[in-house]
Design an enzyme around this catalytic site. Structure first.
Site, PDB file in Angstrom:
ATOM      1  N   LYS A  11       0.861  -1.325   0.136  1.00  0.00           N
ATOM      2  CA  LYS A  11       0.041  -0.059  -0.018  1.00  0.00           C
ATOM      3  C   LYS A  11       0.891   1.307   0.068  1.00  0.00           C
ATOM      4  O   LYS A  11       2.001   1.218   0.348  1.00  0.00           O
ATOM      5  CB  LYS A  11      -1.071   0.044   1.106  1.00  0.00           C
ATOM      6  CG  LYS A  11      -0.506   0.033   2.633  1.00  0.00           C
ATOM      7  CD  LYS A  11       0.317   1.425   3.017  1.00  0.00           C
ATOM      8  CE  LYS A  11       0.831   1.535   4.262  1.00  0.00           C
ATOM      9  NZ  LYS A  11       1.644   2.465   4.437  1.00  0.00           N
ATOM     10  N   ASP A 140      -2.572  -1.972  10.186  1.00  0.00           N
ATOM     11  CA  ASP A 140      -2.775  -1.799   8.483  1.00  0.00           C
ATOM     12  C   ASP A 140      -3.186  -3.062   7.961  1.00  0.00           C
ATOM     13  O   ASP A 140      -3.623  -3.423   6.855  1.00  0.00           O
ATOM     14  CB  ASP A 140      -1.335  -1.642   7.978  1.00  0.00           C
ATOM     15  CG  ASP A 140      -0.833  -0.117   8.182  1.00  0.00           C
ATOM     16  OD1 ASP A 140      -1.648   0.717   8.614  1.00  0.00           O
ATOM     17  OD2 ASP A 140       0.412   0.167   8.056  1.00  0.00           O
TER      18      ASP A 140
END
Length: 313
Positions: A11, A140
């Site tokens: 990401k 995350d």
């Protein structure tokens, strides 16, 4: 049981707004996650005891014991299922995502392990149920399950899918060594204290950029690029001053936006097109401002099982 392989993306953060330090040691965040086409693969199979084997990029830097986030994810899922005596797995991680790079590679591997074990054990947990388990593993990890583009709040674990259009082409510039996420956050706090900065002076907390969300809905990278933001960037640059040179070079070579991803030290450069990304990658490599580059695109899908006859990208 047949081994299960899952592919999971890295990401970048298009926005990362960081509130003040909380009493529990965390910070309130508002972030816009964006999954990109740089993947790790994780394979799980039944075993007598849980173990982790890591190959590929930065493999020697990844803990292989119980401290590995993927092993923690397997234990967390087994505990949530009240699964006793049949929860040991061998976890094989094939890495392409650099370690300690601001790309959530460890979280991605944990998410992949959750998906793989859910399939291996026939647990049948829904994506929402898996994200609940993931939130207890790491901030995350839920996004690595979801993928796409999403707004994260709290520690980043509370997710809302973003209305984003189009495909975005990126060049990721890697540093020669990683950065410690806790050290970057601590440096952010110190820099703010030294400059008398008050990120939450009105008590409202960090806020989502409405301008960025409008730009993402337009699907226009030229509109998105100038709106990229990261409150941790000054801290990362303070710890790794060479990042300033890399960011400046990317802008000089025509990047629409240039930002440190997450806690760094990876720099993410937004390109106008696939061809522009190719030219930008060549220019950055030639300038010698980073340890390596890769071209990716987003948004990418979240962690997903790879069919037995499917070749990984």
């Amino acid at each position: 049981m047949t081994p299960v392989t899952v592919r999971v993306p890295a990401k970048v953060n298009l926005q990362l707004s960081v509130g003040p330090l909380r009493d529990d040691g965390y910070h309130d965040l508002v972030t816009v996650f964006h999954a990109v086409s740089l993947y790790d693969e994780v394979t799980v199979r039944p075993a007598d005891r849980t173990s982790v084997q890591v190959t590929g990029r930065d493999a020697v830097s990844v803990p292989a014991g119980r401290a590995n986030l993927a092993a923690r994810a397997a234990r967390a899922l087994a505990a949530s299922l009240r699964r006793r005596g049949r929860s040991a797995v061998q976890i094989e991680i094939r890495k392409r995502i650099p370690v300690a790079a601001g790309l959530a590679g460890g979280s991605a591997d944990a998410a992949a392990t959750l998906v793989a074990c859910n399939d291996l054990w026939g647990a049948g947990l829904s994506p929402a149920e898996l994200r609940d388990v993931a939130a207890g593993v790491g901030s995350d990890v839920p996004f690595a399950l979801l993928g796409g583009t999403a707004v994260g709040q709290g520690r980043g674990e509370r997710l809302t899918a973003a209305l984003a259009a189009g495909v975005y082409h990126w060049v990721l510039a890697f540093a020669a060594a990683g950065l410690s996420t806790p050290e970057v956050y601590a440096t952010c706090d110190r820099l703010r204290a030294a400059h008398g900065a008050a990120p939450d002076a009105d008590g409202a907390g960090p806020a989502l950029s409405t301008e960025l969300m409008v730009a993402l809905r337009s699907g226009d990278p030229a509109a998105v690029g100038p709106l990229l933001s990261n409150d941790l960037q000054p801290a990362a640059v303070s710890l790794r001053p060479d990042l300033r040179r890399a960011l400046a070079a990317g802008r000089e070579f025509g990047a629409l936006g240039a930002i440190v991803s997450g806690s760094g030290p990876t720099c993410a450069f937004l390109a106008a097109s696939a061809g522009h990304a190719r030219d930008l990658a060549v220019s950055l490599t030639g300038a010698g401002v980073c340890g390596g580059v890769v071209r990716v695109k987003g948004p990418a899908g979240g962690a997903a099982v790879v069919a037995a006859n499917q070749e990984a990208e």
